[in-house]
Design an enzyme around this catalytic site. Structure first.
Site, PDB file in Angstrom:
ATOM      1  N   LEU A 148       0.867  -1.172   0.000  1.00  0.00           N
ATOM      2  CA  LEU A 148       0.000   0.000   0.000  1.00  0.00           C
ATOM      3  C   LEU A 148       0.903   1.221   0.000  1.00  0.00           C
ATOM      4  CD1 LEU A 148      -2.774  -0.814   2.674  1.00  0.00           C
ATOM      5  CD2 LEU A 148      -2.986  -0.920   0.176  1.00  0.00           C
ATOM      6  N   ASP A 149       0.439   2.307  -0.618  1.00  0.00           N
ATOM      7  CA  ASP A 149       1.208   3.550  -0.578  1.00  0.00           C
ATOM      8  C   ASP A 149       1.410   3.995   0.866  1.00  0.00           C
ATOM      9  OD1 ASP A 149       1.266   3.641  -3.352  1.00  0.00           O
ATOM     10  OD2 ASP A 149      -0.587   4.810  -3.477  1.00  0.00           O
ATOM     11  N   GLU A 150       2.419   4.805   1.094  1.00  0.00           N
ATOM     12  CA  GLU A 150       2.796   5.206   2.448  1.00  0.00           C
ATOM     13  C   GLU A 150       1.637   5.780   3.254  1.00  0.00           C
ATOM     14  OE1 GLU A 150       6.217   7.989   4.654  1.00  0.00           O
ATOM     15  OE2 GLU A 150       6.155   7.797   2.469  1.00  0.00           O
ATOM     16  N   ARG A 248      -6.563   6.067  -7.145  1.00  0.00           N
ATOM     17  CA  ARG A 248      -6.290   7.501  -7.107  1.00  0.00           C
ATOM     18  C   ARG A 248      -6.404   8.128  -8.489  1.00  0.00           C
ATOM     19  NH1 ARG A 248      -0.637   7.650  -3.923  1.00  0.00           N
ATOM     20  NH2 ARG A 248      -0.954   9.921  -4.113  1.00  0.00           N
TER      21      ARG A 248
END
Length: 324
Positions: A148-150, A248
């Site tokens: 997962l993105d930060e 996104r």
């Protein structure tokens, strides 16, 4: 994916040291491990190291097994070292599900899943999971099989036994897993289900970004509107593919960027909330045991402060009722 009833075995016992299989149908030793999701490379090592046995006698790949046989696999564990070692963690991870083979952790915002190799960030979700295992006295060595993105929160799967990671990798790479996200976006989405099918490729002008591109890879996202409040919409999102930044980019491409997403256009007055994207639930068939599993990560407080916790719970319950 194989159905549980088609597996030529069931698990009698499993821990961090060994797995005991009860054979349910005539099969070779190699085919037994293959059915359990063990990769060809791992099977080769297991037989070379004589770690699969019946009646305390080591098995060869072509050895025939009969229904009712008890077969034991000794697991090999690797020590957790480097920047993702338990000592690097600020705290132990919050665990949503775990057994001898896999674990699902709830990732908070602001940390990476694992080290990016720069040495600048040592507190990672992997380090926190390994700290949890250490505190539990477990010898399992956790390896993330998802990212997962930060700033994205929620469910992340980890393999706890290298021998069975291949089956978990196949599960994650395929389309048999249902992944549901919560996203807070600008504007009002259609009631849904609203399907966004637009290929994604890298942005040639910014290496950090992806973009909708006719020459990109196929990507499909399905969106349901749950709640609307103050010019914002709470959406439930399902992934049909797993492209980088897919949710996104797809939402931003239709004029509905995610709250807190400065990279794709949602700045202004909401930075304190961070990126409002949360991997809420993952449902899948366990690649080793064949059980149907569902792990749900609690809705973050930032979402609750925007829409009200009770309202979100009611909206999710109503959506699930319609799905049934």
């Amino acid at each position: 994916m194989r159905d549980k009833d088609m597996r030529p075995y069931h698990i009698a016992e499993a821990d961090d040291a060994r797995v005991s299989f009860v054979v349910d149908a005539d099969v070779t030793a190699d085919a037994l491990l293959e059915a359990a999701g063990v990769s060809k490379t791992q099977r080769k090592e297991i037989f070379e190291e004589r770690r699969l046995s019946r009646d305390a006698g080591p098995l060869r790949p072509a050895d025939a097994l009969d229904a009712g046989d008890l077969v034991e696999l000794v697991l090999r564990k690797d020590a957790a070292e480097g920047p993702d070692a338990p000592a690097a963690a600020a705290r132990a991870a919050d665990i949503l599900f775990e057994d001898a083979f896999l674990l699902c952790a709830d990732k908070p915002s602001g940390i990476l899943v694992h080290s990016d190799g720069t040495g600048g960030k040592t507190d990672t979700l992997t380090a926190r999971v390994r700290k949890h295992l250490e505190e539990e006295g477990r010898s399992a060595s956790a390896q993330a099989v998802q990212r997962l993105d930060e700033d994205t929160t929620g469910c992340v799967l980890f393999s706890l036994a290298p021998e069975f990671q291949g089956g978990l990798d196949t599960l994650v790479a395929g389309h048999a897993m249902e992944k549901l996200y919560l996203a807070c976006v600008r504007g009002s989405l259609p009631e849904g289900p609203h399907v966004i099918a637009a290929p994604l490729g890298r942005d040639r002008h910014d290496a950090r970004r992806m973009r909708v591109s006719p020459s990109g890879k196929d990507a499909k996202t399905t969106v349901w509107r749950l709640l609307r409040k103050g010019g914002l919409t709470l959406a439930l999102v399902s992934l049909g593919t797993g492209r980088k930044h897919q949710i996104r980019v797809h939402l931003a491409s239709e004029g509905h960027p995610i709250l807190g997403d400065a990279l794709y256009g949602m700045r202004g007055g909401h930075e304190r909330f961070g990126l409002q994207l949360h991997c809420w639930r993952e449902s899948f068939v366990h690649p080793v045991t064949g059980e149907k599993l569902s792990a749900t990560a609690p809705v973050p407080e930032s979402f609750r402060s925007l829409f009200g916790g009770n309202e979100i719970e009611r909206a999710l319950a109503a959506w699930e009722s319609r799905k049934r």
